[in-house]
Design a protein around this motif. Structure first.
Motif, PDB file in Angstrom:
ATOM      1  N   LEU A   1      -8.811  45.131   2.579  1.00 49.50           N
ATOM      2  CA  LEU A   1      -7.815  46.049   2.431  1.00 49.50           C
ATOM      3  C   LEU A   1      -8.294  47.520   2.057  1.00 49.50           C
ATOM      4  O   LEU A   1      -8.933  47.595   1.238  1.00 49.50           O
ATOM      5  CB  LEU A   1      -6.725  45.616   1.537  1.00 49.50           C
ATOM      6  CG  LEU A   1      -5.348  46.240   1.423  1.00 49.50           C
ATOM      7  CD1 LEU A   1      -4.619  46.377   2.594  1.00 49.50           C
ATOM      8  CD2 LEU A   1      -4.628  45.527   0.322  1.00 49.50           C
ATOM      9  N   VAL A   2      -8.026  48.200   2.967  1.00 50.33           N
ATOM     10  CA  VAL A   2      -8.584  49.863   2.685  1.00 50.33           C
ATOM     11  C   VAL A   2      -7.164  50.705   2.732  1.00 50.33           C
ATOM     12  O   VAL A   2      -6.512  50.680   3.680  1.00 50.33           O
ATOM     13  CB  VAL A   2      -9.342  50.387   4.026  1.00 50.33           C
ATOM     14  CG1 VAL A   2      -9.780  51.740   3.822  1.00 50.33           C
ATOM     15  CG2 VAL A   2     -10.570  49.720   4.279  1.00 50.33           C
ATOM     16  N   VAL A   3      -6.993  51.197   1.527  1.00 50.15           N
ATOM     17  CA  VAL A   3      -5.839  51.615   1.042  1.00 50.15           C
ATOM     18  C   VAL A   3      -6.013  53.412   0.731  1.00 50.15           C
ATOM     19  O   VAL A   3      -6.794  53.486  -0.023  1.00 50.15           O
ATOM     20  CB  VAL A   3      -4.851  51.128  -0.059  1.00 50.15           C
ATOM     21  CG1 VAL A   3      -3.329  51.635  -0.377  1.00 50.15           C
ATOM     22  CG2 VAL A   3      -4.896  49.491   0.322  1.00 50.15           C
ATOM     23  N   ASN A   4      -5.035  54.015   1.451  1.00 50.47           N
ATOM     24  CA  ASN A   4      -5.194  55.479   0.974  1.00 50.47           C
ATOM     25  C   ASN A   4      -4.024  55.589  -0.286  1.00 50.47           C
ATOM     26  O   ASN A   4      -3.118  54.970  -0.270  1.00 50.47           O
ATOM     27  CB  ASN A   4      -4.532  56.428   2.087  1.00 50.47           C
ATOM     28  CG  ASN A   4      -4.512  57.926   1.901  1.00 50.47           C
ATOM     29  OD1 ASN A   4      -5.014  58.212   0.943  1.00 50.47           O
ATOM     30  ND2 ASN A   4      -3.832  58.556   2.687  1.00 50.47           N
ATOM     31  N   ASN A   5      -4.755  56.047  -1.464  1.00 49.83           N
ATOM     32  CA  ASN A   5      -4.013  56.237  -2.446  1.00 49.83           C
ATOM     33  C   ASN A   5      -2.980  57.329  -2.332  1.00 49.83           C
ATOM     34  O   ASN A   5      -3.167  58.324  -2.984  1.00 49.83           O
ATOM     35  CB  ASN A   5      -4.900  56.613  -3.624  1.00 49.83           C
ATOM     36  CG  ASN A   5      -4.157  56.608  -5.064  1.00 49.83           C
ATOM     37  OD1 ASN A   5      -3.077  55.703  -5.237  1.00 49.83           O
ATOM     38  ND2 ASN A   5      -4.773  56.793  -6.132  1.00 49.83           N
ATOM     39  N   TYR A   6      -1.897  57.343  -1.667  1.00 49.09           N
ATOM     40  CA  TYR A   6      -1.055  58.206  -1.309  1.00 49.09           C
ATOM     41  C   TYR A   6       0.316  57.670  -1.247  1.00 49.09           C
ATOM     42  O   TYR A   6       0.448  56.581  -0.804  1.00 49.09           O
ATOM     43  CB  TYR A   6      -1.472  58.954  -0.099  1.00 49.09           C
ATOM     44  CG  TYR A   6      -0.943  60.217   0.380  1.00 49.09           C
ATOM     45  CD1 TYR A   6      -0.975  61.123  -0.190  1.00 49.09           C
ATOM     46  CD2 TYR A   6       0.185  60.191   1.550  1.00 49.09           C
ATOM     47  CE1 TYR A   6      -0.389  62.489   0.310  1.00 49.09           C
ATOM     48  CE2 TYR A   6       0.775  61.203   1.743  1.00 49.09           C
ATOM     49  CZ  TYR A   6       0.623  62.283   1.361  1.00 49.09           C
ATOM     50  OH  TYR A   6       0.975  63.605   1.745  1.00 49.09           O
ATOM     51  N   GLU A   7       1.380  58.435  -1.418  1.00 47.22           N
ATOM     52  CA  GLU A   7       2.690  57.995  -1.531  1.00 47.22           C
ATOM     53  C   GLU A   7       3.397  58.889  -0.654  1.00 47.22           C
ATOM     54  O   GLU A   7       3.307  60.128  -0.805  1.00 47.22           O
ATOM     55  CB  GLU A   7       3.278  57.984  -3.069  1.00 47.22           C
ATOM     56  CG  GLU A   7       2.668  56.987  -4.091  1.00 47.22           C
ATOM     57  CD  GLU A   7       3.362  57.175  -5.371  1.00 47.22           C
ATOM     58  OE1 GLU A   7       3.987  57.955  -5.397  1.00 47.22           O
ATOM     59  OE2 GLU A   7       2.612  56.369  -6.244  1.00 47.22           O
ATOM     60  N   ILE A   8       4.346  58.045   0.092  1.00 48.39           N
ATOM     61  CA  ILE A   8       5.529  58.775   0.736  1.00 48.39           C
ATOM     62  C   ILE A   8       6.626  58.296   0.639  1.00 48.39           C
ATOM     63  O   ILE A   8       6.742  57.088   1.034  1.00 48.39           O
ATOM     64  CB  ILE A   8       5.091  59.023   2.441  1.00 48.39           C
ATOM     65  CG1 ILE A   8       3.789  59.707   2.642  1.00 48.39           C
ATOM     66  CG2 ILE A   8       6.162  59.859   3.096  1.00 48.39           C
ATOM     67  CD1 ILE A   8       3.236  59.544   3.932  1.00 48.39           C
ATOM     68  N   TYR A   9       7.589  58.998   0.153  1.00 47.41           N
ATOM     69  CA  TYR A   9       8.997  58.566  -0.395  1.00 47.41           C
ATOM     70  C   TYR A   9       9.825  58.201   0.777  1.00 47.41           C
ATOM     71  O   TYR A   9      10.142  59.554   1.505  1.00 47.41           O
ATOM     72  CB  TYR A   9       9.387  59.382  -1.371  1.00 47.41           C
ATOM     73  CG  TYR A   9       8.709  59.471  -2.767  1.00 47.41           C
ATOM     74  CD1 TYR A   9       8.136  58.094  -3.264  1.00 47.41           C
ATOM     75  CD2 TYR A   9       8.165  60.562  -3.096  1.00 47.41           C
ATOM     76  CE1 TYR A   9       7.320  58.096  -4.331  1.00 47.41           C
ATOM     77  CE2 TYR A   9       7.384  60.745  -4.237  1.00 47.41           C
ATOM     78  CZ  TYR A   9       6.975  59.398  -4.784  1.00 47.41           C
ATOM     79  OH  TYR A   9       6.201  59.605  -5.968  1.00 47.41           O
ATOM     80  N   PRO A  10      10.204  57.308   1.275  1.00 46.17           N
ATOM     81  CA  PRO A  10      11.188  57.063   2.250  1.00 46.17           C
ATOM     82  C   PRO A  10      12.690  57.817   1.501  1.00 46.17           C
ATOM     83  O   PRO A  10      12.864  58.062   0.582  1.00 46.17           O
ATOM     84  CB  PRO A  10      11.630  55.625   2.361  1.00 46.17           C
ATOM     85  CG  PRO A  10      10.818  54.901   1.280  1.00 46.17           C
ATOM     86  CD  PRO A  10       9.953  55.965   0.598  1.00 46.17           C
TER      87      PRO A  10
END
Length: 189
Positions: free
Chosen positions: A92-101
């Motif tokens: 798993l390669v994950v961008n440590n980034y949040e986009i709020y729906p």
């Protein structure tokens, strides 16, 4: 080498471009490649997924649940949403980034807490990358897709392909240098 890669993110993050660059690179390396993309409500901030399969001979681009070798998540809650597609020993390669729906921004729901920790506890081979921060340090957050692509290339040990040339072929000339820097930093990340 037969690989199934699932890219997941939110509309506008460059998920499809990263998939196309990967597809062209492995195609030039002599692999049979199939790619499929689902836009959903991408232009409205909805989720986007692309599926890339490559190997000696590939008959379908579709990745079934539990069969992805790697999931590349451009937003960390998308990683959690799609985790069932990863095979037991997958990465798993994950961008440590949040986009709020919209449901979170309106207060109807809360953004999940401790997503990275939950992912690490679920998937042994989890790589968390601050791709958005790296891209912002280059002057354009939109380059986070190429940062993540660089990390994926390194994880797949596909560094012998001329990725710089493929990036040049796929991005507008005015942002080639930015994307080449993003690729380099992703490979190093």
């Amino acid at each position: 080498m037969d690989k199934s890669i699932l890219f997941v993110g939110v509309g506008g993050q460059g998920t499809i471009l990263a998939s196309k660059i990967l597809t062209q690179g492995v195609l030039k390396a002599g692999y049979d490649v199939k790619m499929s993309e689902v836009h959903g409500m991408a232009q409205r901030g909805g989720n986007v997924s692309t599926q890339v399969r490559f190997g000696k001979r590939v008959y379908s681009p579709l990745i079934e649940e539990g069969t992805a070798d790697v999931i590349v998540a451009f937003e960390k809650s998308e990683a959690a949403r799609w985790i069932s597609y990863l095979k037991e020993d997958g990465s798993l390669v994950v961008n440590n980034y949040e986009i709020y729906p919209i449901t979170v921004t309106t207060g109807n729901e809360k953004y999940p807490e401790n997503v990275n920790e939950a992912l690490k506890n679920t998937v042994k081979k989890t790589i968390i990358i601050n791709a958005a921060e790296i891209a912002e340090s280059l002057g354009n957050i939109k380059a986070q897709n190429v940062v993540l692509l660089g990390a994926l290339i390194k994880a797949l040990e596909l560094t012998d392909i001329d990725w710089e040339e493929i990036v040049k072929e796929n991005v507008p000339s005015k942002i080639v240098d930015l994307n080449l820097k993003a690729l380099k930093l992703g490979l190093e990340a």
